[in-house]
Design a protein around this motif. Structure first.
Motif, short mmCIF file in Angstrom:
data_model
loop_
_atom_site.label_atom_id
_atom_site.label_comp_id
_atom_site.label_asym_id
_atom_site.label_seq_id
_atom_site.Cartn_x
_atom_site.Cartn_y
_atom_site.Cartn_z
N VAL A 215 5.78 10.33 -8.38
CA VAL A 215 4.89 9.25 -7.97
C VAL A 215 3.26 9.55 -8.17
CG1 VAL A 215 4.35 7.84 -6.24
CG2 VAL A 215 6.59 8.85 -6.22
N ASP A 216 2.74 8.90 -9.09
CA ASP A 216 1.24 9.15 -9.31
C ASP A 216 0.34 8.66 -8.22
OD1 ASP A 216 1.02 6.40 -9.66
OD2 ASP A 216 0.73 6.65 -11.83
N ALA A 217 -1.00 8.72 -8.33
CA ALA A 217 -1.79 8.24 -7.23
C ALA A 217 -1.87 6.86 -7.01
CB ALA A 217 -3.34 8.83 -7.68
N GLN A 218 -1.36 6.03 -8.12
CA GLN A 218 -1.31 4.80 -7.74
C GLN A 218 -0.02 4.39 -7.19
OE1 GLN A 218 -2.89 5.93 -10.64
NE2 GLN A 218 -4.60 5.54 -9.57
N GLY A 219 0.80 5.21 -6.79
CA GLY A 219 2.05 4.73 -6.24
C GLY A 219 3.03 4.44 -7.39
N THR B 69 -0.41 0.33 -17.25
CA THR B 69 -1.45 0.14 -16.38
C THR B 69 -1.68 -0.90 -15.36
OG1 THR B 69 -2.61 -1.36 -17.79
CG2 THR B 69 -2.92 0.98 -18.19
N ALA B 70 -0.43 -1.86 -15.41
CA ALA B 70 -0.49 -2.95 -14.51
C ALA B 70 -0.24 -2.43 -13.03
CB ALA B 70 0.58 -3.84 -14.63
N THR B 71 0.32 -1.39 -12.69
CA THR B 71 0.59 -1.03 -11.31
C THR B 71 -0.78 -0.48 -10.71
OG1 THR B 71 1.42 0.90 -12.42
CG2 THR B 71 2.84 -0.48 -10.94
N ALA B 72 -1.78 -0.27 -11.45
CA ALA B 72 -3.06 0.12 -10.98
C ALA B 72 -3.60 -0.99 -9.90
CB ALA B 72 -4.15 0.34 -11.91
N GLU B 73 -3.00 -2.20 -10.18
CA GLU B 73 -3.13 -3.32 -9.55
C GLU B 73 -2.71 -3.32 -8.05
OE1 GLU B 73 -5.47 -4.22 -12.63
OE2 GLU B 73 -5.49 -4.98 -10.68
N SER B 74 -1.55 -2.37 -7.99
CA SER B 74 -0.75 -2.50 -6.88
C SER B 74 -0.94 -1.61 -5.67
CB SER B 74 0.67 -2.34 -7.22
OG SER B 74 0.89 -0.66 -7.83
N GLY B 75 -2.09 -1.95 -5.15
CA GLY B 75 -2.40 -1.17 -3.62
C GLY B 75 -2.81 0.15 -3.99
N ALA B 76 -3.21 0.63 -4.97
CA ALA B 76 -3.51 2.19 -5.31
C ALA B 76 -4.04 2.85 -4.06
CB ALA B 76 -4.49 2.23 -6.61
N ALA B 77 -3.60 3.96 -4.15
CA ALA B 77 -4.15 4.75 -3.03
C ALA B 77 -5.52 5.33 -3.40
CB ALA B 77 -3.14 6.03 -2.87
N SER B 78 -6.07 5.99 -2.38
CA SER B 78 -7.40 6.47 -2.44
C SER B 78 -7.57 7.74 -3.45
CB SER B 78 -8.05 7.04 -1.22
OG SER B 78 -7.31 8.21 -0.57
N SER B 79 -8.72 8.01 -3.88
CA SER B 79 -9.01 9.13 -4.83
C SER B 79 -8.45 10.27 -4.35
CB SER B 79 -10.45 9.05 -5.33
OG SER B 79 -11.20 9.30 -4.26
N ASP B 80 -8.40 10.51 -2.98
CA ASP B 80 -7.82 11.87 -2.33
C ASP B 80 -6.64 12.28 -2.84
OD1 ASP B 80 -9.30 10.80 0.78
OD2 ASP B 80 -10.28 11.78 -0.95
N GLN C 150 0.93 -1.04 -0.13
CA GLN C 150 0.02 0.01 -0.08
C GLN C 150 0.87 1.22 0.17
OE1 GLN C 150 -3.13 -0.78 -0.12
NE2 GLN C 150 -3.95 1.09 -0.21
N VAL C 151 1.06 1.82 -1.12
CA VAL C 151 2.19 2.85 -1.29
C VAL C 151 1.56 4.37 -1.31
CG1 VAL C 151 3.93 1.23 -2.04
CG2 VAL C 151 2.29 2.36 -3.57
N GLY C 152 0.31 4.62 -1.59
CA GLY C 152 -0.21 5.69 -2.06
C GLY C 152 -0.44 6.47 -0.69
N SER C 153 -0.11 7.87 -0.93
CA SER C 153 -0.20 8.73 0.38
C SER C 153 -1.84 8.81 0.86
CB SER C 153 0.26 10.12 0.00
OG SER C 153 -0.08 11.01 1.10
#
Length: 780
Positions: free
Chosen positions: A464-468, A510-521, A363-366
């Motif tokens: 770093v984007d929203a998906q980490g 797009t694969a990293t969209a699977e990697s514990g994306a952060a919330s839409s915030d 879970q890498v998103g802020s």
């Protein structure tokens, strides 16, 4: 038998399996199996006075180790049921029933298994388990549910799984691996009842829990299995890019952890092959299935459904490859779509059974909607891997192609991120994109200095984007040797683990969209690129003490431990001079690439503490627990010497925490790190499904919370003026309970036959198991 004893028996079940037994254990277990079998044949009319649950489990493991389950396991289990019932051992009988459910399920004996399920539920009710929230009851519910699911009694299975969830919420910690296993098994039910969206959600939750509880997620077989399971579920939803990423990540974990000879590796290979087949990458699919068959043959032989299903999948892949005009070299090898073994391995008792394990992505998103551009919302290890994958590896391939197959890379050593415990507070010093390159002495002499120059010249600017997902700029800083070629113009987003050991290309934006994306915030977070350094570099991380860059392998380990390679197994005095925290620093982190295996072999040498040394340290820790916690602490408190009591608590906590790691074996769980991360590591270890003494960490934290009141509370301290007495009583109770738990564990490990709970008197029993005569290993 009381419930505590029952739980211990279930803990023993979780901690033992056919894949874990060494030759000695297998021989002893085979002896146990033979004696039980003889009793079944020759003395069937004589009821045993007692039922030995551990001997039963050892015997069952021996049967599976010999691959004799098809002919021997059924009669063995049936006789064990009779023996346990005749002995009046209800807890033992429940253990046997749980094992039988797993075996019958693996053999397709679903009608008979429904009777076993009913019997287990009735027995649990008779034992009073059904009105509580015990782990034994949760385990029984999960096994019953899984048996009913295999029998396609889906309504009953779903009801039992939901009951198990309710119990687990009260009896297990949020990061307990058994919770992940439950989510994993529930996902299978949803898959089999055409609810892939729900299956995906359950698997993601399983993956989150299992990775959060892992000491090293990038070398954890349960994490790998979870990625495989999720890949297959995504495949049924036609989410090919996500499926590919997770299947590739699973294989990467097996490679990083050197787990390629595990039976479960076949499922990962097969899962990747199935994804390749769906992508119409027929050559890669054929290679994958061939490798899987080789592993299955090694672990199970050819006479299993698992082998036949995989062979059939391989045939289909070869036919499709032929139609497409693709020729695949016979040297290739790979696997089936992750079909779990149907025979040759124990499938009972552990809630993780079903699909091959459980796991979770980072879970890498802020969690903040506004992130300061000077802060980085991903872990240091993830940043390091992305830096290596996108910048370091291409530079080496372009400038040092003849050495690309000889250079190891990763991040190991000093620094919070090497332990995986870094957070926003860790970024105020020595933080930024970095990794280590490890060379042999010969290669360092040839290219070391220039490689260091090129490493330092790598661009550090990233976002770093929203998906980490970490993105480094793909152009190099200008230097005398020119820029190394990039894969394309501008910046390229490469997922953290895109460097997977798989055939073909696995770079999916797009694969990293699977990697514990952060919330839409955090959709807007980190849109401004960050340039290194992110924080000041302290003197302790510069010069000879630098933490990244180019190193000779031996020099790197000497800088941490004082040794180029680990001390000899026959040099216990040298091992005893090494602090556990020093060994933790030498063996933590991640290795991203090691083509020759030399760095990993050297690192593994430091993990391989001689067992005589481990036992000697266990004896020393027992002595300090007794001296500081059981003897001097209560005496100091009675004297009113708060300072002495406080120091006694410190020594007690240190010795007990160390003992937990030593009992769990450092080769398996790692060493206890230095004080700052001691409890972070202890919490992570305690959350493991296989942890021994799992409650001790929480008990130690309670002692520490109460220590101020106990040592300095005074007569009228606290609510109601009760003074320090309640805290003192609680601490003394916890110390004694920990001692009781330690003795139970020593008995389970056959390190003692004594029930004495003053731990000083346990030391001779433990030291009796030290094989060496070296006096340095024995207490005075």
């Amino acid at each position: 038998m009381d419930e505590e004893a029952l739980l211990k028996q279930f803990a023993a079940q979780f901690a033992h399996g056919p894949d874990d037994a060494d030759d000695t254990d297998a021989a002893a277990a085979a002896q146990g199996a033979d004696s039980t079998a003889n009793q079944a044949t020759d003395d069937a009319d004589q009821s045993p006075a007692t039922f030995d649950t551990q001997q039963f489990l050892n015997g069952l493991d021996a049967i599976f180790d010999r691959h004799a389950a098809a002919t021997e396991a059924g009669p063995y289990l049936e006789q064990a049921m009779v023996d346990a019932e005749n002995a009046g051992d209800e807890a033992g009988l429940l253990t046997v029933l749980n094992e039988t459910m797993g075996f019958y399920r693996s053999q397709g004996r679903h009608k008979e298994n429904q009777w076993i399920v009913q019997r287990a539920l009735e027995l649990a009710a008779r034992m009073g388990l059904t009105t509580g929230t015990s782990e034994a009851w949760a385990t029984t519910l999960i096994n019953c549910a899984t048996a009913m699911r295999a029998a396609q009694q889906y309504d009953q299975a779903e009801d039992l799984y939901h009951q198990a969830q309710s119990v687990c919420r009260h009896s297990l910690a949020p990061t307990d691996r058994r919770l992940a296993a439950l989510h994993n098994n529930l996902s299978m039910l949803y898959s089999e009842t055409n609810r892939p969206d729900k299956a995906e959600l359950e698997l993601r939750e399983a993956l989150r829990i299992i990775e959060a509880s892992s000491v090293n997620p990038d070398a954890d077989i349960d994490v790998a299995s979870s990625h495989t399971n999720l890949a297959l579920t995504l495949l049924t939803e036609h989410k090919l890019e996500g499926a590919h990423w997770h299947a590739a990540k699973a294989l990467e974990i097996y490679r990083t952890g050197h787990l390629e000879h595990s039976a479960h590796y076949a499922s990962a290979l097969a899962g990747f092959a199935q994804v390749c087949f769906a992508e119409r990458r027929h050559a890669d699919a054929v290679t994958g299935y061939r490798h899987a068959l080789a592993v299955i043959e090694e672990c199970y032989g050819k006479g299993t459904d698992y082998w036949r299903i995989t062979a059939d999948n391989l045939r289909q892949a070869e036919e499709e490859a032929a139609k497409a005009g693709v020729t695949v070299d016979n040297a290739g090898v790979a696997g089936d779509a992750g079909t779990p073994p149907q025979s040759g391995s124990r499938l009972s008792n552990s809630p993780a059974q079903g699909k091959t394990g459980a796991g979770v992505e980072a879970q890498v998103g802020s969690a903040s909607s506004a992130v300061d551009v000077s802060a980085c919302p991903v872990s240091g290890l993830k940043l390091a891997r992305a830096f290596w994958t996108q910048m370091g590896k291409p530079m080496i391939a372009a400038k040092y192609p003849q050495y690309a197959g000889r250079i190891a890379a990763g991040l190991v050593g000093h620094g919070s991120e090497c332990y995986g415990f870094d957070d926003a507070y860790s970024q105020d010093h020595d933080f930024g994109p970095r990794f280590c390159l490890w060379l042999t002495d010969e290669d360092y002499a040839a290219i070391g200095e220039q490689l260091e120059v090129d490493y330092e010249a790598l661009p550090r600017k990233f976002s770093v984007d929203a998906q980490g997902r970490v993105t480094f700029e793909a152009h190099a800083r200008s230097d005398a040797s020119g820029a190394f070629p990039s894969a394309g113009a501008g910046s390229t987003v490469i997922p953290d683990a895109a460097n997977a050991p798989t055939p073909g290309t696995a770079t999916h934006d797009t694969a990293t969209a699977e990697s514990g994306a952060a919330s839409s915030d955090v959709a807007e977070a980190m849109t401004t690129p960050i340039d290194a350094p992110l924080s000041p570099v302290t003197p302790r991380a510069q010069g000879a003490n630098r933490r990244d860059g180019v190193f000779r392998i031996g020099d790197f380990f000497e800088s941490i431990t004082g040794y180029h390679t680990a001390p000899a197994q026959t040099a216990p005095h040298e091992w005893l001079m090494l602090q556990e925290s020093t060994l933790a620093a030498a063996t933590n982190g991640e290795v991203f690439a090691d083509p020759t295996g030399l760095f990993s072999k050297t690192r593994q040498g430091f993990k391989n503490m001689p067992d005589d040394v481990r036992l000697a340290l266990i004896s020393k820790r027992l002595g300090m627990i007794a001296q500081a916690g059981q003897y001097n602490l209560p005496r100091s408190l009675k004297r009113g010497d708060g300072a002495a009591a406080w120091l006694s608590i410190h020594e007690f906590v240190q010795a007990t925490a160390s003992l937990v790691f030593l009992v769990n074996v450092p080769m398996v769980v790692g060493y206890m790190p230095y004080y700052k991360w001691q409890f972070a590591a202890l919490r992570k270890l305690s959350g493991s499904m296989f942890a021994l003494l799992p409650n001790v960490g929480e008990q130690l934290e309670t002692v520490m919370r109460l220590s101020s009141a106990a040592c300095y509370g005074g007569a009228g301290f606290g609510e109601g003026g009760k003074g320090a007495a309640p805290a003192i009583e609680k601490i003394n109770d916890i110390v004694e309970q920990i001692a009781v738990d330690i003795v139970k564990e020593l008995k389970r490990e056959h390190l003692t036959t004594s029930g004495e709970t003053f731990l000083e008197w346990q030391r001779p029993y433990v030291e009796d198991h030290i094989a060496s005569d070296d006096p340095v290993l024995k207490s005075l």
